[in-house]
Write a protein that holds these residues in place. Structure first.
Motif, PDB file in Angstrom:
ATOM      1  N   ALA A   1      46.977  17.488  23.388  1.00  0.00           N
ATOM      2  CA  ALA A   1      45.830  16.856  24.068  1.00  0.00           C
ATOM      3  C   ALA A   1      44.531  17.335  23.423  1.00  0.00           C
ATOM      4  CB  ALA A   1      45.825  17.226  25.547  1.00  0.00           C
ATOM      5  N   LEU A   2      43.571  16.453  23.360  1.00  0.00           N
ATOM      6  CA  LEU A   2      42.204  16.830  22.982  1.00  0.00           C
ATOM      7  C   LEU A   2      41.346  16.826  24.238  1.00  0.00           C
ATOM      8  CD1 LEU A   2      41.375  14.697  19.787  1.00  0.00           C
ATOM      9  CD2 LEU A   2      42.427  16.950  19.900  1.00  0.00           C
ATOM     10  N   HIS A   3      40.202  17.486  24.170  1.00  0.00           N
ATOM     11  CA  HIS A   3      39.267  17.402  25.296  1.00  0.00           C
ATOM     12  C   HIS A   3      37.832  17.364  24.774  1.00  0.00           C
ATOM     13  CE1 HIS A   3      39.938  21.679  24.511  1.00  0.00           C
ATOM     14  NE2 HIS A   3      38.773  21.942  25.064  1.00  0.00           N
ATOM     15  N   HIS A   4      36.952  16.917  25.660  1.00  0.00           N
ATOM     16  CA  HIS A   4      35.532  16.732  25.317  1.00  0.00           C
ATOM     17  C   HIS A   4      34.738  17.050  26.583  1.00  0.00           C
ATOM     18  CE1 HIS A   4      32.347  13.772  23.487  1.00  0.00           C
ATOM     19  NE2 HIS A   4      31.773  14.711  24.205  1.00  0.00           N
ATOM     20  N   ALA A   5      33.890  18.060  26.494  1.00  0.00           N
ATOM     21  CA  ALA A   5      33.070  18.448  27.651  1.00  0.00           C
ATOM     22  C   ALA A   5      31.777  17.623  27.625  1.00  0.00           C
ATOM     23  CB  ALA A   5      32.739  19.933  27.569  1.00  0.00           C
ATOM     24  N   MET A   6      31.524  16.879  28.691  1.00  0.00           N
ATOM     25  CA  MET A   6      30.309  16.049  28.755  1.00  0.00           C
ATOM     26  C   MET A   6      29.102  16.938  29.058  1.00  0.00           C
ATOM     27  SD  MET A   6      31.073  12.955  28.181  1.00  0.00           S
ATOM     28  CE  MET A   6      29.447  12.322  28.559  1.00  0.00           C
ATOM     29  N   TRP A   7      28.084  16.810  28.218  1.00  0.00           N
ATOM     30  CA  TRP A   7      26.831  17.561  28.491  1.00  0.00           C
ATOM     31  C   TRP A   7      25.772  16.560  28.909  1.00  0.00           C
ATOM     32  CZ3 TRP A   7      23.046  20.237  24.642  1.00  0.00           C
ATOM     33  CH2 TRP A   7      22.259  21.160  25.339  1.00  0.00           C
ATOM     34  N   ASP A   8      25.894  16.110  30.139  1.00  0.00           N
ATOM     35  CA  ASP A   8      25.009  15.079  30.671  1.00  0.00           C
ATOM     36  C   ASP A   8      24.230  15.618  31.876  1.00  0.00           C
ATOM     37  OD1 ASP A   8      27.143  15.403  32.337  1.00  0.00           O
ATOM     38  OD2 ASP A   8      27.792  13.312  32.342  1.00  0.00           O
ATOM     39  N   TYR A   9      24.133  16.966  31.970  1.00  0.00           N
ATOM     40  CA  TYR A   9      23.541  17.562  33.175  1.00  0.00           C
ATOM     41  C   TYR A   9      22.344  18.467  32.854  1.00  0.00           C
ATOM     42  CZ  TYR A   9      26.744  21.136  31.482  1.00  0.00           C
ATOM     43  OH  TYR A   9      27.425  22.004  30.669  1.00  0.00           O
ATOM     44  N   TYR A  10      21.893  18.490  31.566  1.00  0.00           N
ATOM     45  CA  TYR A  10      20.746  19.331  31.190  1.00  0.00           C
ATOM     46  C   TYR A  10      19.533  18.991  32.054  1.00  0.00           C
ATOM     47  CZ  TYR A  10      17.177  21.626  28.450  1.00  0.00           C
ATOM     48  OH  TYR A  10      16.155  22.438  28.067  1.00  0.00           O
ATOM     49  N   PRO A  11      18.782  19.912  32.554  1.00  0.00           N
ATOM     50  CA  PRO A  11      18.822  21.363  32.372  1.00  0.00           C
ATOM     51  C   PRO A  11      19.582  22.101  33.473  1.00  0.00           C
ATOM     52  CG  PRO A  11      16.779  20.758  33.448  1.00  0.00           C
ATOM     53  CD  PRO A  11      17.592  19.482  33.342  1.00  0.00           C
ATOM     54  N   GLU A  12      20.458  21.380  34.206  1.00  0.00           N
ATOM     55  CA  GLU A  12      21.159  22.053  35.307  1.00  0.00           C
ATOM     56  C   GLU A  12      22.233  23.002  34.758  1.00  0.00           C
ATOM     57  OE1 GLU A  12      22.326  19.100  38.204  1.00  0.00           O
ATOM     58  OE2 GLU A  12      20.238  18.585  38.588  1.00  0.00           O
ATOM     59  N   VAL A  13      22.778  23.806  35.679  1.00  0.00           N
ATOM     60  CA  VAL A  13      23.661  24.900  35.270  1.00  0.00           C
ATOM     61  C   VAL A  13      25.121  24.547  35.555  1.00  0.00           C
ATOM     62  CG1 VAL A  13      24.224  27.337  35.710  1.00  0.00           C
ATOM     63  CG2 VAL A  13      21.833  26.597  35.657  1.00  0.00           C
ATOM     64  N   ARG A  14      25.984  24.899  34.623  1.00  0.00           N
ATOM     65  CA  ARG A  14      27.438  24.733  34.788  1.00  0.00           C
ATOM     66  C   ARG A  14      28.082  26.004  34.234  1.00  0.00           C
ATOM     67  NH1 ARG A  14      31.593  22.716  31.396  1.00  0.00           N
ATOM     68  NH2 ARG A  14      33.049  21.190  32.288  1.00  0.00           N
ATOM     69  N   ARG A  15      28.869  26.696  35.084  1.00  0.00           N
ATOM     70  CA  ARG A  15      29.419  27.991  34.648  1.00  0.00           C
ATOM     71  C   ARG A  15      30.876  28.138  35.040  1.00  0.00           C
ATOM     72  NH1 ARG A  15      27.266  33.002  36.265  1.00  0.00           N
ATOM     73  NH2 ARG A  15      26.969  32.183  38.359  1.00  0.00           N
ATOM     74  N   GLY A  16      31.615  28.848  34.200  1.00  0.00           N
ATOM     75  CA  GLY A  16      33.018  29.133  34.519  1.00  0.00           C
ATOM     76  C   GLY A  16      33.632  30.019  33.448  1.00  0.00           C
ATOM     77  N   TYR A  17      34.881  30.390  33.676  1.00  0.00           N
ATOM     78  CA  TYR A  17      35.598  31.249  32.729  1.00  0.00           C
ATOM     79  C   TYR A  17      36.819  30.517  32.195  1.00  0.00           C
ATOM     80  CZ  TYR A  17      32.992  35.131  34.859  1.00  0.00           C
ATOM     81  OH  TYR A  17      32.023  35.963  35.319  1.00  0.00           O
ATOM     82  N   ARG A  18      37.034  30.682  30.890  1.00  0.00           N
ATOM     83  CA  ARG A  18      38.243  30.116  30.292  1.00  0.00           C
ATOM     84  C   ARG A  18      39.140  31.234  29.781  1.00  0.00           C
ATOM     85  NH1 ARG A  18      37.904  26.698  24.896  1.00  0.00           N
ATOM     86  NH2 ARG A  18      38.958  28.480  23.959  1.00  0.00           N
ATOM     87  N   VAL A  19      40.424  31.128  30.108  1.00  0.00           N
ATOM     88  CA  VAL A  19      41.455  32.008  29.567  1.00  0.00           C
ATOM     89  C   VAL A  19      42.284  31.135  28.631  1.00  0.00           C
ATOM     90  CG1 VAL A  19      43.657  33.046  30.200  1.00  0.00           C
ATOM     91  CG2 VAL A  19      41.616  33.660  31.462  1.00  0.00           C
TER      92      VAL A  19
END
Ligand code: SIN
Length: 277
Positions: free
Chosen positions: A251-269
């Motif tokens: 699978a491929l993925h693509h993170a949408m960056w359509d929320y600037y300047p708002e904040v999006r946070r998380g952790y990836r393992v």
């Protein structure tokens, strides 16, 4: 033994939402078996309301394999947790992780098998979805002559162009730092399902080995367009404490960056994988 887990596909090709399991606790053998099979069947699986600590998220990941350490962790690390990639985007971001179709760290000699992302802060006005695409479906949609042609090829995946651009934007560019570059087959076979998938992506794949530059560019441009067709995709709308677990091998993925300047946070393992074949 019967299971309380419920699995709801998002599309017939890719994605399923799983409920009835608490990822902050060790999974039973039965739960682990169901989750592993769901990942094989659906390529990316989603969970809601999974509030957990960093250590619990790492322990969840370890049930699927050893954890991977990211080659660009100096930019996105979390102190005391080298296995964590910190997704932390807001008003000061100049680029975000995964803002183009890709599979994680395909420049590594043995690229990660899977990645587990949990978001704990969501842009308040919405946006920030992640798109996933089935590379089995993309492969199946090719003509037989194209499958035969691509089946004999390999391509170079280089971390340098992407990670150096990001480091420069973040003001932490170190010219002495060398990023991995490795050759992988253009079509790979999944070690568990035996299915074939396209294994190139715009972030890391630089050229096809043994082809002149213009032919390599033309084939890669065709593939980059082909793999991004919407009919191979599903789209995940995050909530606070949602978890997405994707199989980087198909699978491929693509993170949408359509929320600037708002904040999006998380952790990836990220879970270690093996050499693509
Ligand atoms: C990534 O791991 O590539 C980022 C995905 C996301 O932020 O949705």
């Amino acid at each position: 033994m019967a299971t309380a887990l419920d699995i709801k596909p998002v599309t017939p090709l890719i994605g399923a939402e799983i409920s009835g399991v608490d990822l902050s606790k060790p999974l039973s053998d039965n739960e682990l078996g169901v989750v592993k099979q769901a990942l094989r069947d659906h390529l990316v699986i989603f969970f809601r309301d999974q509030d957990m600590t960093v250590d619990q998220q790492k322990d969840f990941g370890r049930q699927f394999g050893d954890l991977h350490i990211h080659p660009a962790r100096d930019r996105n690390g979390l102190e005391g947790h080298p296995e964590i990639l910190y997704i932390n985007n807001g008003p000061n971001s100049s680029r975000v992780n995964g803002d183009e179709w890709h599979t994680d760290v395909s420049c590594d000699p043995e690229p990660p098998m899977g990645s587990i992302l949990r978001l704990f802060e969501i842009p308040p006005s919405g946006g920030g979805d992640t798109l996933f695409a089935s590379m089995y479906a993309a492969y199946d949609a090719l003509s037989e002559p194209m499958k035969a042609f691509l089946g004999g090829l390999s391509a170079v995946h280089d971390g340098g162009p992407n990670y150096i651009d990001r480091a420069k934007r973040a003001g932490i560019y170190d010219p002495t730092k060398v990023f991995p570059a490795n050759e992988h087959p253009v079509i790979r076979t999944h070690p568990e399902t035996g299915k074939k998938s396209i294994y190139v992506n715009k972030i890391f794949t630089q050229h096809i080995v043994g082809l002149p530059k213009d032919e390599s560019r033309a084939i890669l441009d065709f593939l980059f367009q082909h793999i991004a067709k919407p009919n191979f995709q599903c789209r995940f709308k995050w909530e606070e404490h949602s978890v997405a677990f994707w199989d980087n091998r198909c699978a491929l993925h693509h993170a949408m960056w359509d929320y600037y300047p708002e904040v999006r946070r998380g952790y990836r393992v990220t879970i270690k994988g093996d050499k693509p074949v």
